[in-house]
Each structure stands twice: as structure tokens, then as C-alpha cells.
Design a protein around this motif. Structure first.
Motif, PDB file in Angstrom:
ATOM      1  N   ILE A   1      36.213  27.865  47.447  1.00 38.43           N
ATOM      2  CA  ILE A   1      37.725  27.482  47.912  1.00 38.43           C
ATOM      3  C   ILE A   1      38.450  26.754  46.736  1.00 38.43           C
ATOM      4  O   ILE A   1      37.944  25.416  46.431  1.00 38.43           O
ATOM      5  N   LEU A   2      39.551  27.541  46.296  1.00 37.73           N
ATOM      6  CA  LEU A   2      40.049  26.701  45.165  1.00 37.73           C
ATOM      7  C   LEU A   2      41.608  26.256  45.501  1.00 37.73           C
ATOM      8  O   LEU A   2      41.947  25.205  45.340  1.00 37.73           O
ATOM      9  N   SER A   3      42.263  26.866  46.337  1.00 39.32           N
ATOM     10  CA  SER A   3      43.522  26.295  46.733  1.00 39.32           C
ATOM     11  C   SER A   3      43.851  27.148  48.155  1.00 39.32           C
ATOM     12  O   SER A   3      43.573  28.219  48.497  1.00 39.32           O
ATOM     13  N   VAL A   4      44.377  26.310  49.155  1.00 36.55           N
ATOM     14  CA  VAL A   4      44.952  26.724  50.422  1.00 36.55           C
ATOM     15  C   VAL A   4      46.666  26.430  50.376  1.00 36.55           C
ATOM     16  O   VAL A   4      46.873  25.287  50.180  1.00 36.55           O
ATOM     17  N   GLU A   5      47.439  27.485  50.574  1.00 35.92           N
ATOM     18  CA  GLU A   5      48.978  27.557  50.963  1.00 35.92           C
ATOM     19  C   GLU A   5      49.258  27.929  52.378  1.00 35.92           C
ATOM     20  O   GLU A   5      49.610  29.149  52.496  1.00 35.92           O
ATOM     21  N   PRO A   6      49.346  26.736  53.136  1.00 37.08           N
ATOM     22  CA  PRO A   6      49.771  27.091  54.616  1.00 37.08           C
ATOM     23  C   PRO A   6      51.358  27.723  54.751  1.00 37.08           C
ATOM     24  O   PRO A   6      51.452  28.424  55.497  1.00 37.08           O
ATOM     25  N   GLU A   7      51.947  27.442  53.625  1.00 39.28           N
ATOM     26  CA  GLU A   7      53.355  27.872  53.806  1.00 39.28           C
ATOM     27  C   GLU A   7      53.349  29.330  53.479  1.00 39.28           C
ATOM     28  O   GLU A   7      54.194  29.932  54.154  1.00 39.28           O
ATOM     29  N   THR A   8      52.733  29.758  52.729  1.00 39.65           N
ATOM     30  CA  THR A   8      52.556  31.342  52.467  1.00 39.65           C
ATOM     31  C   THR A   8      51.276  32.182  52.908  1.00 39.65           C
ATOM     32  O   THR A   8      51.291  33.323  52.685  1.00 39.65           O
ATOM     33  N   ASN A   9      50.668  31.289  53.743  1.00 40.72           N
ATOM     34  CA  ASN A   9      49.244  31.794  54.220  1.00 40.72           C
ATOM     35  C   ASN A   9      48.370  32.405  53.154  1.00 40.72           C
ATOM     36  O   ASN A   9      47.843  33.529  53.396  1.00 40.72           O
ATOM     37  N   LYS A  10      48.268  31.844  51.897  1.00 39.03           N
ATOM     38  CA  LYS A  10      47.358  32.258  50.798  1.00 39.03           C
ATOM     39  C   LYS A  10      46.474  31.513  50.579  1.00 39.03           C
ATOM     40  O   LYS A  10      46.370  30.081  50.514  1.00 39.03           O
ATOM     41  N   ILE A  11      45.091  32.028  50.093  1.00 39.57           N
ATOM     42  CA  ILE A  11      43.921  31.116  49.917  1.00 39.57           C
ATOM     43  C   ILE A  11      43.578  31.805  48.479  1.00 39.57           C
ATOM     44  O   ILE A  11      43.433  33.252  48.383  1.00 39.57           O
ATOM     45  N   SER A  12      42.968  31.020  47.703  1.00 38.80           N
ATOM     46  CA  SER A  12      42.629  31.332  46.249  1.00 38.80           C
ATOM     47  C   SER A  12      41.078  30.971  46.464  1.00 38.80           C
ATOM     48  O   SER A  12      40.778  29.989  46.731  1.00 38.80           O
ATOM     49  N   VAL A  13      40.290  31.839  45.837  1.00 37.24           N
ATOM     50  CA  VAL A  13      38.731  31.300  45.907  1.00 37.24           C
ATOM     51  C   VAL A  13      38.131  32.045  44.495  1.00 37.24           C
ATOM     52  O   VAL A  13      38.909  32.561  43.709  1.00 37.24           O
ATOM     53  N   SER A  14      37.073  31.455  44.193  1.00 35.50           N
ATOM     54  CA  SER A  14      36.285  31.761  43.007  1.00 35.50           C
ATOM     55  C   SER A  14      34.757  32.281  43.178  1.00 35.50           C
ATOM     56  O   SER A  14      34.187  31.675  44.066  1.00 35.50           O
ATOM     57  N   LEU A  15      34.629  33.266  42.375  1.00 31.58           N
ATOM     58  CA  LEU A  15      33.114  33.359  42.249  1.00 31.58           C
ATOM     59  C   LEU A  15      32.233  32.717  41.315  1.00 31.58           C
ATOM     60  O   LEU A  15      30.999  32.917  41.357  1.00 31.58           O
ATOM     61  N   LYS A  16      32.990  31.931  40.485  1.00 28.97           N
ATOM     62  CA  LYS A  16      32.325  31.131  39.658  1.00 28.97           C
ATOM     63  C   LYS A  16      31.615  29.832  40.248  1.00 28.97           C
ATOM     64  O   LYS A  16      32.410  28.601  40.332  1.00 28.97           O
TER      65      LYS A  16
END
Length: 575
Positions: A346-361
Motif C-alpha cells: 500500500i503506497l497511499s490511501v485517499e479517502p476523499e477520492t476513494n483512491k488507493i495506490s499500490v506497488s508490486l515492488k
């Protein structure tokens, strides 16, 4: 004889009396051409109906101008309305028409209906280009195809020869044309019903509706009999939906939540997904930055990244730059496929926009390990050769590196690239790592640095060195070699050739390999910048001579040549 005279007088008197009565009768008649008049049926023949309209003569109308129903009910002495076309034609006959009477009466009624904005009854008779012919009160009106129904209808034959409600929407008195609409009647009826139904609902209320239509951007539902609601595709499900048909079919009954009511336009919006709690609630508590989420399922693969499902309806994006440590331009579809599972960070979580960024690295970054080998020799394999460089792969870590053509040899020549081919293994020196960009040098790993000439001979800025002319330039300057092996090149400008501007000429050098003393003005080993000046070397020599042979020699008018001559003469005399 007397009897004959009496007879002539009697006939003359009778004729005058008859003429007088006839004139009086005609005077009472007010029939005019172009009007509708009443006429009495006097005879019914095989092809005609004979009528008495109290004109100069009886008139006849063909039976084809009557409907079958009219002919069945028609009998002698019946009065009907007819149109007086001509009081007398070229044959002396009265010309009347039943059809024209119907049309004129129908036109008058149609005009009145339009003026009073009333709804009337009519029958669709036939189909023509662009629409249909509708008979209203005996008058033929035109109705465009778009005015038949509220929604597009393919089977329009079912509407033919059936009494329907219409409204006259346009009249052209000049041409005698009228345009009618059934759609407007339906719209008005629906608006009345819709307004009544709008009184029953409010925002936040749960109702049941039947799906009546599906489009690419949403679905339509009908509440009771007259209220239409729209659910946008984004309001159908918390999960991603490509097309409403994936989760809906025409005729499905669903529970709906009223989300918006526009009373001005009678538009109502509804939602299905809002009936359940959002899966994005407390998102930052469920997914914490830095944690590893195991077995995330691949649900979509795009050119810019991979989407993983972390929870039903909750997706996370791994951008293409977060897929591989070593390849920043990797194609996501070459890494995995839909349905596969991977561990992601898990790289980042944005509750305002319901977006989550993840990484395979995940794991050790090979670039960090590679940094330990900076300034050391490593082996690379030539992957491809481009215009000005070699793209190689470091054998140990599979990291891509960049070898510029200038780093191939100390003798800088772009043709050196042709000495290598794809698949060759080269020993290079690791020079720099900037993010994911790795630069290497072939010459530093395999050749002696010609710039060591300055270190080996203790040459620094301010020292005088002897150079050799390599080329006379068109700009007026010259190109010289600073070392005997002619691997260190420098360009001397015309303005730096001599102390005296008159002697600052490059044409005095007849050929190459002529020696020329120059002063080192700039020497940078890192950027490989060397700046030389013969003018400054002459200046230093002049100052040295002046210092040796007299401090005020130049002030007394003596030239440099005189100082040299004096110095040489003194030496001869001493001898």
C-alpha cells in the motif's frame, strides 16, 4: 282575328308575370361561389346523386365523393351540405362538391381547434415521406414521425385507422396546411400524472421501480404508471460497471432510493448503490500505508497500470512505474493477466477520492545494492545500439544502463559505436545512478586517461605548456593538441593567439604539427574543459623580461624588440 290578338296578349302577360316571379325568387337567394350551401336530394342514380340547391338548375355529384356509410343512409329529400364551386360552367351547369364541403368545414374546425388550443380526435390514414396523414373532422393534416409517440416506435401500423387524440400545433393559412401531434397530447397527460406522483415522493425515500430502458450511461425506471426515474451508471453499484446490462434487464423490478428531484423539469434521479453502506467507509483504517496486502486479485489491465481488487468494489492501482524495479517502461499486460493474484504494497490511501495506490515492488531495491559498485568495473550485455548510445543490461541485476558514444573511447568518435554489436559482453565502469537511470563508461574501464598527462607532468592552471597545431579553423582560430600523443584537444580563439592584435592571425601557421607555447587558463578534469591562451603566455614572458631588464623599460618608450636586442647585445659585449 280578335281571338288571335287576345291570345298574343295573354301569352305576353304570362311571360312577364313568370319573369317577375323568377326574378323575385332569385333575389331571395344569397348563394355565392366558394361557400358551403345546403342542397336537397331529389334523385339517386347508379353513378350520381341529384341535388336541388335552389339554383337555376339541379346539380349532380358523383357517388365516389360519399363514403359507403353515407350512401347507405342517404335517401330522397335528405338535406346535405355541399361546396358551391361554380354557379354556371361553360355548359350552363351548376358545379358543386361534397368532398370540398367536407374539407372546407374540416379546415374551419381545425383552425378553431388551433386557436382554442384544444385536443381533438382523428384517424391516421396513410404513411408518407417524413410522417403520416391524419384525418381530423374530414380535413387531412400532416403529422411528422417524431410526433407519433413519446419514444421511438418501429411498428406504427398498429396506430392506423384507429381513433386517437391529437393536437393542432401549426397552421399555414396561406397554403391551407395543418400540422398535428399525438406526442404533445401524451406529454401533457403525462406531465399532469407526473406532477401528481411527484407529490408522493421525496429525497431519501425508498420506492420500487421497473426497469424500462437501458443506455450506455444509465438505466430508466418507471414508478407506478407515469413517473420515470434515471439511475446513472455510477449509481447502479459500488463495483465498477462497464455497461448497465451487466446487472440489469428490461422488466426487472428493483428497490430504489430517491437521490434528487427537479420540480421545474419533473426529473427524478435515483440510486441503487446508496441502499447499502459504502465499502470505502473508514478506508484509511482498513488499508494502512506501508503494509503488504496479500493475494490481491487482478481485475483490469491498462497501458498505464494494473488494477487490483482489495475488497468487493474496492480497487487499487499499481502504476506502470510501480510494477518493476528495473524496467520503468514495462508493459503491464506482459507482467500478469486478469484473475491472477499478487502481493502488493500500500503506497497511499485517499479517502476523499476513494483512491488507493499500490506497488508490486516488494523486497530489496536492486538499485540500492548497485550503488555499492559505483566507480567499480562491472559487466554488461549489449541489448541494442541506438543513434548515439549503447543500451546494455547489467548481468547480475538485470538493470538497464546507458553507454554514451563519448564514453566508448578517449578518442571521441561516434563511429566507435559500430565496433560493438547486440549480444556483446563489455567491461565498463559504473559512473552514476540517478533514480533508475544508470550511466557507465567503457573507456574508463579499458583505457588510460590521457588527461593524466597533466597530473604526471605536474601541470596546473597558470603553467605554460608547448602545444602542437592540429588544424587551422575557418573562424580564425586554431585547434591544438596539449599532449604529445594528441589525445587532448583544445581550441584557441583568434583573440587569444597573440598579445599584439596585429599578430593575432591564424594564417601564419603554414601547416600542422607546429609548436606553440600557451598558458593553461582553465583545467577541469570532471567536465573535461581545457582553455589555453598563447597571448597570456606572451604576456607572462614580457613581464618576466621587463622584470629582469628594467622595471620602467616599457614606460620609457622601449619596445619588446628593443629590450630583446639590448639584452642580446649586452651578452655579446660581456663575452
Amino acid at each position: 282575328m280578335a281571338i288571335e290578338q287576345r291570345s298574343e296578349k295573354t301569352e305576353s302577360t304570362l311571360h312577364k308575370e313568370f319573369q317577375s316571379l323568377l326574378d323575385k325568387d332569385f333575389a331571395k337567394r344569397s348563394a355565392k361561389e366558394g361557400e358551403i350551401i345546403k342542397a336537397k336530394v331529389t334523385e339517386i342514380t347508379a353513378k350520381h346523386i341529384v341535388l336541388d340547391a335552389s339554383l337555376k338548375a339541379e346539380a349532380m355529384i358523383e357517388k365516389s365523393e360519399f363514403t359507403n356509410e353515407e350512401l347507405e343512409n342517404l335517401k330522397i329529400s335528405d338535406e346535405i351540405e355541399v361546396y358551391l364551386d361554380r354557379l354556371e360552367n361553360f355548359k350552363g351547369q351548376v358545379v358543386i362538391s361534397r368532398i370540398k364541403a367536407k374539407q372546407m368545414k374540416g379546415w374551419q374546425s381545425v383552425v378553431k381547434l388551433h386557436q382554442e388550443d384544444k385536443i381533438c380526435e382523428g384517424v391516421i390514414k396513410t404513411r408518407i415521406k417524413g410522417g403520416m396523414i391524419v384525418e381530423i373532422n374530414g380535413f387531412s393534416c400532416f403529422m411528422p414521425s417524431s410526433q407519433l409517440s413519446l419514444s421511438p416506435t418501429k411498428n406504427i401500423e398498429k396506430f392506423f385507422n384507429t381513433p386517437l387524440k391529437f393536437k393542432i400545433i401549426k397552421i399555414d393559412s396561406t397554403r391551407g396546411n395543418a400540422i398535428c401531434s399525438r406526442r404533445q397530447v401524451l406529454t401533457e397527460d403525462k406531465n399532469i400524472e407526473t406532477k401528481e406522483l411527484l407529490k408522493e415522493i421525496k429525497v431519501g425515500q425508498k420506492i420500487k421501480g421497473v426497469c424500462t430502458g437501458i443506455t450506455a450511461w444509465g438505466a430508466f425506471f418507471q414508478y407506478k404508471s407515469g413517473l420515470v426515474l434515471l439511475a446513472h451508471i455510477s449509481d447502479l453499484s459500488w463495483s465498477r460497471v462497464k455497461h448497465p446490462s451487466e446487472i440489469l434487464s428490461i422488466g426487472d423490478e428493483r428497490e430504489l432510493l430517491i437521490s434528487k428531484i427537479e420540480k421545474e423539469t419533473n426529473r427524478v434521479s435515483c440510486s441503487i448503490k446508496d441502499l447499502s453502506d459504502s465499502p470505502f467507509k473508514d478506508l484509511e483504517k482498513k488499508f494502512k500505508v506501508g503494509e503488504i496486502f496479500e493475494k490481491a486479485k487482478v481485475v483490469r489491465i491498462l497501458d498505464y497500470g494494473i488494477f487490483f481488487e482489495l475488497h468487493p468494489a474496492v480497487e487499487a492501482l499499481a502504476h506502470k512505474t510501480e510494477i518493476s524495479f528495473t524496467d520503468q517502461n514495462v508493459m503491464p499486460k506482459k507482467i500478469t493477466k486478469v484473475g491472477n493474484t499478487h502481493d502488493v504494497k500500500i503506497l497511499s490511501v485517499e479517502p476523499e477520492t476513494n483512491k488507493i495506490s499500490v506497488s508490486l515492488k516488494i523486497g530489496e531495491n536492486p538499485f540500492e545494492k548497485l550503488r555499492e559498485q559505483i566507480d567499480k568495473n562491472i559487466k554488461i550485455k549489449v541489448e541494442k545500439i541506438i543513434d548515439k548510445a549503447i543500451i546494455g543490461v547489467i548481468e547480475e541485476s538485470k538493470i538497464t544502463c546507458y553507454l554514451h558514444w563519448k564514453e566508448c573511447s578517449w578518442v571521441e568518435n561516434i563511429e566507435n559505436l559500430k565496433k560493438h554489436k547486440k549480444g556483446d559482453t563489455l567491461t565498463v565502469k559504473l559512473k552514476e545512478i540517478d533514480g533508475t537511470k544508470v550511466k557507465v563508461s567503457l573507456r574508463e574501464a579499458n583505457e588510460k586517461d590521457p588527461w593524466n598527462f597533466f597530473k604526471d607532468n605536474n601541470k596546473k592552471v597558470g603553467d605554460i605548456i608547448t602545444t602542437r597545431v592540429v588544424e587551422v579553423l575557418k573562424t580564425g582560430g586554431i585547434k591544438v593538441a596539449a599532449d604529445p600523443e594528441k589525445k587532448i584537444m583544445a581550441t584557441i580563439k583568434k583573440s587569444d593567439l597573440a598579445l599584439d592584435s596585429a599578430n593575432a592571425r591564424s594564417d601564419i601557421f603554414s601547416g600542422t604539427d607546429e609548436k606553440l607555447d600557451a598558458k593553461i587558463m582553465e583545467l577541469d578534469f570532471k567536465t573535461r574543459v581545457l582553455k589555453l591562451s598563447p597571448k597570456e603566455a606572451q604576456r607572462d614572458e614580457q613581464e618576466s623580461l621587463i622584470k629582469k631588464f628594467g622595471k620602467n623599460a616599457t614606460k620609457s618608450g622601449a619596445t619588446l624588440a628593443n629590450i630583446f636586442s639590448a639584452a642580446l647585445g649586452k651578452k655579446k659585449k660581456d663575452k
